[in-house]
Design an enzyme around this catalytic site. Structure first.
Site, PDB file in Angstrom:
ATOM      1  N   SER A  55       0.816  -1.279   0.229  1.00 47.21           N
ATOM      2  CA  SER A  55       0.154  -0.021  -0.097  1.00 47.21           C
ATOM      3  C   SER A  55       0.846   1.225  -0.007  1.00 47.21           C
ATOM      4  O   SER A  55       2.157   1.206   0.136  1.00 47.21           O
ATOM      5  CB  SER A  55      -0.702   0.016   1.267  1.00 47.21           C
ATOM      6  OG  SER A  55      -1.835  -1.095   1.177  1.00 47.21           O
ATOM      7  N   HIS A  57       0.613   3.508  -2.621  1.00 52.13           N
ATOM      8  CA  HIS A  57       0.832   4.019  -4.015  1.00 52.13           C
ATOM      9  C   HIS A  57      -0.593   4.213  -4.577  1.00 52.13           C
ATOM     10  O   HIS A  57      -0.824   4.348  -5.756  1.00 52.13           O
ATOM     11  CB  HIS A  57       1.370   2.930  -4.881  1.00 52.13           C
ATOM     12  CG  HIS A  57       2.791   2.349  -4.236  1.00 52.13           C
ATOM     13  ND1 HIS A  57       3.625   3.087  -3.896  1.00 52.13           N
ATOM     14  CD2 HIS A  57       3.054   0.980  -3.950  1.00 52.13           C
ATOM     15  CE1 HIS A  57       4.682   2.366  -3.633  1.00 52.13           C
ATOM     16  NE2 HIS A  57       4.174   1.054  -3.493  1.00 52.13           N
ATOM     17  N   LYS A 105       4.424  -6.055 -10.105  1.00 54.15           N
ATOM     18  CA  LYS A 105       5.681  -4.959 -10.096  1.00 54.15           C
ATOM     19  C   LYS A 105       6.769  -5.644  -9.533  1.00 54.15           C
ATOM     20  O   LYS A 105       6.912  -6.382  -8.833  1.00 54.15           O
ATOM     21  CB  LYS A 105       5.273  -3.757  -9.424  1.00 54.15           C
ATOM     22  CG  LYS A 105       4.103  -2.850  -9.742  1.00 54.15           C
ATOM     23  CD  LYS A 105       3.976  -1.559  -9.109  1.00 54.15           C
ATOM     24  CE  LYS A 105       3.816  -1.564  -7.514  1.00 54.15           C
ATOM     25  NZ  LYS A 105       2.827  -2.392  -6.732  1.00 54.15           N
ATOM     26  N   ASP A 110       7.140  -8.874  -4.100  1.00 56.15           N
ATOM     27  CA  ASP A 110       6.258  -9.136  -4.798  1.00 56.15           C
ATOM     28  C   ASP A 110       6.109 -10.411  -5.568  1.00 56.15           C
ATOM     29  O   ASP A 110       5.442 -11.180  -5.809  1.00 56.15           O
ATOM     30  CB  ASP A 110       5.758  -8.004  -5.606  1.00 56.15           C
ATOM     31  CG  ASP A 110       5.410  -6.876  -4.720  1.00 56.15           C
ATOM     32  OD1 ASP A 110       5.480  -6.795  -3.740  1.00 56.15           O
ATOM     33  OD2 ASP A 110       4.748  -5.651  -5.336  1.00 56.15           O
ATOM     34  N   HIS A 219       8.942   3.706  -3.477  1.00 61.13           N
ATOM     35  CA  HIS A 219       9.475   3.278  -2.367  1.00 61.13           C
ATOM     36  C   HIS A 219      10.241   4.554  -1.661  1.00 61.13           C
ATOM     37  O   HIS A 219      10.866   4.205  -0.717  1.00 61.13           O
ATOM     38  CB  HIS A 219       9.550   1.968  -1.890  1.00 61.13           C
ATOM     39  CG  HIS A 219       8.490   0.824  -2.722  1.00 61.13           C
ATOM     40  ND1 HIS A 219       8.903   0.503  -4.029  1.00 61.13           N
ATOM     41  CD2 HIS A 219       7.463   0.637  -2.073  1.00 61.13           C
ATOM     42  CE1 HIS A 219       8.178  -0.448  -4.145  1.00 61.13           C
ATOM     43  NE2 HIS A 219       7.159  -0.546  -3.162  1.00 61.13           N
TER      44      HIS A 219
END
Lengths: 331, 331
Positions: A55, A57, A105, A110, A219
């Site tokens: 979270s 973004h 991404k 991820d 980030h």
């Protein structure tokens, strides 16, 4: 830390509760594990498109759930990958029998967690294909990434492959289109200020009053260089030249230009930069025929922006133009 | 000052150039005097809806130009009223023979300049009616305002009266609907940080790390009080209680809840606050049946938020639901 929140640990769940209240006709919000699906999921015989990631973004990815884009989005904690079981639960909820495309991404956590989720889904006889977006030309092998980071190209890819799925393309075709977008998209960003992660409570980096970070990640990962603040004209050139060198986008190419706010940069500055970029590209004979301008992939309250260029062909342009109806993107 | 701009004096014009490049199919941007019209203006036999005011609150007003909302928007310099001749030029450009409704936020300069523009237009035989929005319950007689300030209610009013005009209501009927919205709408905002006006170069006010401003205006005008930072639960209560006391919104009332970012507050915090507000209102029996959540009336990069509550009746709800297609609001 100045934020409108209750307990920092509850930020993502509390925000999801607010999304549920705000969009009862469009979204279904699931908690523990946390994921968001379109209210009419699963859509029978349609390829499901599922994405997710840390979270912070927003609107990416939860704001892009709806017809013509994502069937589900799986938000992790702020700047933290979602767990494999959350992704698996989302896939199970939205798969309509035609398989699921995962949009990931390129961040190590991820990639690993979506890979595990794909294996779990396949064990339940759900067909899964994955596309990994890695469009950031700024650096290789950044914090938490092997290879290039996935950034603004993700927004365009989710829109286009969402349209393909809505039009009835099968899983192999959706995957081919997603790979074509991924191959033809490049991005680069910059920051004027740092974001503050709620459960950390301090800015993610220090930047002097006269400095900006060129090539920053979403980030707040370090970019290519830290330089003195410059005019919009020079900032635009610093971002677009590496993009044009990388792909390369050539004279006569038809492109989509996506001018993105990192969150804290207001519309006046963003439109101003967009205008400069259009002139820069026109002078080089690159034809901008589609545009997206706004805060679509952000880094909390970070001030800054990014450009994304996507090579268009007839099919990609038509899929871009196809109807979409989500909280953050509708036409 | 950290901004992505060229010369501070050119910010508004440069941003308008970017808007023209970004939305060639929707907007026509006029420079000197500066105003933005929908690309197909004038629309014959439709009441034209025209608004404007100082820049720095985007997307208000320029982002709301399009079918189902504004025919033209007239942006002044940042936080500065547009000139009467710019408003007059816009009215002349979009009037389709059915008259023009001017939507004005209650700031002394705006009211005066729109009044003069209305007189100039009437001298050219264009029928003009004006609605002045004054929905901010925080304070009376603030900086640059006699009476209450016009804030978030303006967004809702422009959407609703734009729909009425699109449906063929005449000027008197559009004006009556606008006055009904104005009578039934109330707002209040707060700030965590100050905005910086480009041609000033310094933050508009000083706020300590532990402080917030309750009741702030969209030009960073002082609010009711400056207090220590609190939880989202308490912030929401501080904004909604004065709104409920003022109108009052009563048990059983049907309302639209608009949760607005002042610009720098990201979607996670905004949705979180929206969720708290929905629970607060539900506990008091106020029925929220329509929502708007996002940065729609901002104060440059200021972090903060506002709530707006509008009493709905059947007609207002239907006009709210009617199609709209603008750069910032589409359904």
């Amino acid at each position: 830390m100045k934020k409108i929140i209750n307990a920092p640990a509850d930020v993502v769940t509390d925000a999801l509760r607010g999304m549920a209240a705000a969009h009862p006709d469009r979204l279904r919000v699931h908690l523990e594990p946390d994921f968001v699906t379109r209210v009419d999921a699963p859509v029978s015989d349609k390829v499901a498109v599922v994405s997710g990631g840390g979270s912070g973004h927003e609107p990416l990815h939860v704001g892009f759930v709806g017809s013509g884009m994502l069937d589900a989005a799986v938000p992790g904690a702020v700047f933290t990958s979602p767990t494999p079981d959350a992704v698996q639960a989302a896939v199970r909820e939205v798969d309509g029998g035609a398989g699921t495309l995962l949009v990931v991404k390129n961040y190590t956590g991820d990639v690993l967690n979506f890979e595990t989720a794909a294996e779990l889904a396949e064990a339940e006889d759900i067909g899964v294909r994955t596309v990994v977006v890695q469009d950031d030309v700024a650096v290789r092998d950044s914090t938490n990434t092997a290879g290039r980071r996935g950034v603004g190209g993700t927004v365009l890819l989710e829109k286009i492959v969402g349209a393909a799925a809505a039009r009835g393309h099968d899983l192999a075709s959706c995957h081919e289109i997603a790979e074509r977008v991924s191959a033809g998209v490049r991005s680069m960003g910059m920051a004027l200020t740092a974001p503050t992660v709620p459960h950390v409570g301090e800015p993610s980096f220090e930047l002097a009053d006269y400095e900006m970070e060129i090539g920053v990640g979403i980030h707040a990962e370090p970019g290519r260089e830290r330089v003195e603040l410059e005019s919009a004209d020079r900032i635009v050139r610093r971002l677009l030249e590496p993009i044009l060198e990388d792909l390369p986008f050539r004279e006569g190419d038809e492109v989509l230009l996506f001018t993105n706010s990192m969150g804290g940069t207001p519309p006046t500055e963003l439109y101003l930069a967009h205008g400069v970029a259009e002139r820069f590209l026109a002078e080089r004979g690159v034809r901008v025929t589609r545009r997206l301008v706004g805060p679509y992939i952000t880094s909390l309250e970070m001030q800054g922006m990014s450009f994304t260029l996507l090579k268009l062909d007839d099919e990609l342009r038509q899929l871009w133009d196809a109807p979409v109806s989500t909280p953050a993107l509708t036409w």
